[in-house]
Design a protein around this motif. Structure first.
Motif, PDB file in Angstrom:
ATOM      1  N   SER A  66       0.775  -1.000   0.040  1.00  0.00           N
ATOM      2  CA  SER A  66       0.226   0.253  -0.285  1.00  0.00           C
ATOM      3  C   SER A  66       1.249   1.231  -0.222  1.00  0.00           C
ATOM      4  CB  SER A  66      -1.196   0.600   1.656  1.00  0.00           C
ATOM      5  OG  SER A  66      -0.123  -0.217   2.264  1.00  0.00           O
ATOM      6  N   SER A  67       0.227   2.524  -0.950  1.00  0.00           N
ATOM      7  CA  SER A  67       1.206   3.911  -0.360  1.00  0.00           C
ATOM      8  C   SER A  67       0.764   4.055   1.050  1.00  0.00           C
ATOM      9  CB  SER A  67       0.705   4.470  -1.819  1.00  0.00           C
ATOM     10  OG  SER A  67       0.839   4.268  -3.154  1.00  0.00           O
ATOM     11  N   ARG A  68       1.603   5.400   1.217  1.00  0.00           N
ATOM     12  CA  ARG A  68       1.878   6.126   2.666  1.00  0.00           C
ATOM     13  C   ARG A  68      -0.314   7.022   2.208  1.00  0.00           C
ATOM     14  NH1 ARG A  68       6.810   7.229   1.495  1.00  0.00           N
ATOM     15  NH2 ARG A  68       7.857   6.516   3.089  1.00  0.00           N
ATOM     16  N   GLY A  69      -0.378   7.117   3.554  1.00  0.00           N
ATOM     17  CA  GLY A  69      -1.727   7.842   3.557  1.00  0.00           C
ATOM     18  C   GLY A  69      -3.031   6.341   3.211  1.00  0.00           C
ATOM     19  N   GLN A  70      -2.758   4.794   2.709  1.00  0.00           N
ATOM     20  CA  GLN A  70      -3.262   3.911   2.608  1.00  0.00           C
ATOM     21  C   GLN A  70      -3.514   2.349   3.733  1.00  0.00           C
ATOM     22  OE1 GLN A  70      -2.734   2.432  -1.231  1.00  0.00           O
ATOM     23  NE2 GLN A  70      -3.840   4.066  -2.506  1.00  0.00           N
ATOM     24  N   LEU A  71      -4.417   2.008   3.647  1.00  0.00           N
ATOM     25  CA  LEU A  71      -4.118   0.206   5.200  1.00  0.00           C
ATOM     26  C   LEU A  71      -4.861  -0.387   4.171  1.00  0.00           C
ATOM     27  CD1 LEU A  71      -2.718   0.268   7.504  1.00  0.00           C
ATOM     28  CD2 LEU A  71      -5.100   0.841   8.334  1.00  0.00           C
ATOM     29  N   TYR A  72      -4.100  -1.595   4.397  1.00  0.00           N
ATOM     30  CA  TYR A  72      -4.682  -2.735   3.991  1.00  0.00           C
ATOM     31  C   TYR A  72      -5.423  -3.208   5.573  1.00  0.00           C
ATOM     32  CZ  TYR A  72      -2.297  -3.385  -0.706  1.00  0.00           C
ATOM     33  OH  TYR A  72      -2.004  -3.733  -1.705  1.00  0.00           O
ATOM     34  N   VAL A  73      -6.789  -3.555   5.145  1.00  0.00           N
ATOM     35  CA  VAL A  73      -7.989  -4.806   5.791  1.00  0.00           C
ATOM     36  C   VAL A  73      -7.855  -5.323   5.527  1.00  0.00           C
ATOM     37  CG1 VAL A  73      -9.686  -4.057   7.379  1.00  0.00           C
ATOM     38  CG2 VAL A  73      -8.364  -2.057   6.846  1.00  0.00           C
ATOM     39  N   GLN A  74      -7.982  -6.509   6.447  1.00  0.00           N
ATOM     40  CA  GLN A  74      -8.724  -8.008   6.562  1.00  0.00           C
ATOM     41  C   GLN A  74      -9.451  -7.842   7.332  1.00  0.00           C
ATOM     42  OE1 GLN A  74      -8.127 -10.731   4.090  1.00  0.00           O
ATOM     43  NE2 GLN A  74     -10.289 -11.127   4.907  1.00  0.00           N
ATOM     44  N   HIS A  75     -11.136  -7.935   6.441  1.00  0.00           N
ATOM     45  CA  HIS A  75     -11.856  -8.222   7.627  1.00  0.00           C
ATOM     46  C   HIS A  75     -12.526  -8.759   8.883  1.00  0.00           C
ATOM     47  CE1 HIS A  75     -16.197  -5.719   9.478  1.00  0.00           C
ATOM     48  NE2 HIS A  75     -16.482  -6.954   8.720  1.00  0.00           N
ATOM     49  N   ILE A  76     -12.644  -8.568  10.077  1.00  0.00           N
ATOM     50  CA  ILE A  76     -12.629  -9.482  10.727  1.00  0.00           C
ATOM     51  C   ILE A  76     -13.634  -8.774  11.804  1.00  0.00           C
ATOM     52  CG2 ILE A  76     -11.787 -10.989  12.875  1.00  0.00           C
ATOM     53  CD1 ILE A  76     -10.605 -11.478  10.800  1.00  0.00           C
TER      54      ILE A  76
END
Length: 326
Positions: A66-76
């Motif tokens: 991911s780039s700065r300012g982004q966040l990968y999320v695996q939804h739980i």
């Protein structure tokens, strides 16, 4: 290790500072995907409270970081809405589901490793789920006979023979077989994961003054030193059992790559006094990488903007470095 494999970050207790500090991962741009395991709505709400502008991206196996300012999320998914600082037993299994998902992915070689934010053991056990700590949880998931908890700062590494045991049970737990298992794991991972070709280890005695020649306890004479003698006979650089009250002095530590303490509160207060907030926890002996922050859930700081993410950043850096050299 495959650059496309992600590192999974468990966000931990939802009412604590775990979600807060995970948001700071959006400030990074790393060599591989860093993926937070959390309820995405919780992260969005916490970001709004903390006035952080972050683009949350559902993770579906993307290979690019991911780039700065982004966040990968695996939804739980949470079971119930969260109020900052207020524990809820109904969300206890949410924490366990994060850990289980992360462990399953690592064991299936679908990730480069795991980084963990803090959990609240009390509320998990109140929900009827037996849980003594991350270390023991991952040991059971990986079906390995022994793992070793090691905490580290920039200048000190402390591994433990026993971990989360009542003090009354520690002496009985310090056996020759346990010492051998712990030392074998510690030596192997210092060589393989930390690239120390010939590790130098200092060992704490169990008793005050390392037993004072048997006047303050016989464990050093009967158990600890005979094991250490065997390792020295193999050419390994390891001390005899030393008094813990003088072992942690600069003249001793400058000649050591790690210290082996007999129990939790023998070695960790010294380490945390030197580097609290920037120390990290590493589980040795697992078939995957696992690092962690060195602090608790800090419920009173959740959602205030006062939580510091420095330990999480150091834990992430180390996990990345170990993944690159694996």
């Amino acid at each position: 290790m495959n650059q496309a494999l992600p590192l999974y970050v468990t966000s931990g207790e939802p009412a604590g500072i775990g979600p807060d500090i995970c948001l700071d991962l959006a400030q990074r741009h790393d060599s591989r995907p860093i993926v937070v395991l959390a309820d995405q709505h919780l992260l969005q709400q916490r970001a709004q409270i903390l006035q952080k502008q972050i683009q949350f991206i559902p993770y579906h196996g993307q290979s690019e970081p991911s780039s700065r300012g982004q966040l990968y999320v695996q939804h739980i998914a949470l079971n119930r809405d969260v109020q900052c600082g207020h524990l809820d037993v109904d969300n206890a299994d949410y924490v366990i589901r994060q850990l289980s998902f992360a462990a399953d992915q690592a064991l299936a070689h679908h990730s480069a490793g795991i980084i963990t934010a803090p959990v609240q053991k009390s509320v998990i056990n109140q929900a009827g789920l037996h849980f003594s700590g991350h270390t023991e949880f991952f040991q059971e998931k990986a079906s390995v006979p022994r793992v070793v908890m090691m905490l580290a700062t920039k200048t000190l590494r402390v591994a433990l023979v026993t971990t989360h045991l009542p003090l009354r049970q520690v002496a009985d737990a310090v056996s020759k077989s346990r010492l051998i298992q712990v030392l074998d794991i510690l030596l192997a991972d210092l060589k393989q994961k930390f690239k120390i070709a010939s590790p130098r280890i200092l060992v704490c005695g169990l008793n005050p003054h390392a037993g004072e020649g048997g006047y303050l306890g016989n464990e050093e004479i009967e158990i600890i030193n005979p094991v250490l003698d065997c390792y020295r006979q193999q050419g390994i650089q390891i001390s005899e059992a030393l008094p813990a009250d003088t072992l942690f002095t600069p003249e001793h530590l400058q000649h050591a790559d790690a210290v082996l303490a007999m129990y939790h509160d023998q070695g960790l207060p010294v380490l945390k006094s030197q580097g609290f907030g920037e120390a990290i926890n590493i589980t040795l002996g697992l078939p995957f990488i696992r690092t962690s922050v060195d602090h608790g859930t800090a419920l009173s700081l959740a959602g205030t903007g006062l939580a510091k993410s420095s330990s999480l950043m150091v834990a992430t850096d180390l996990a990345l470095n170990m993944a690159e050299s694996a």
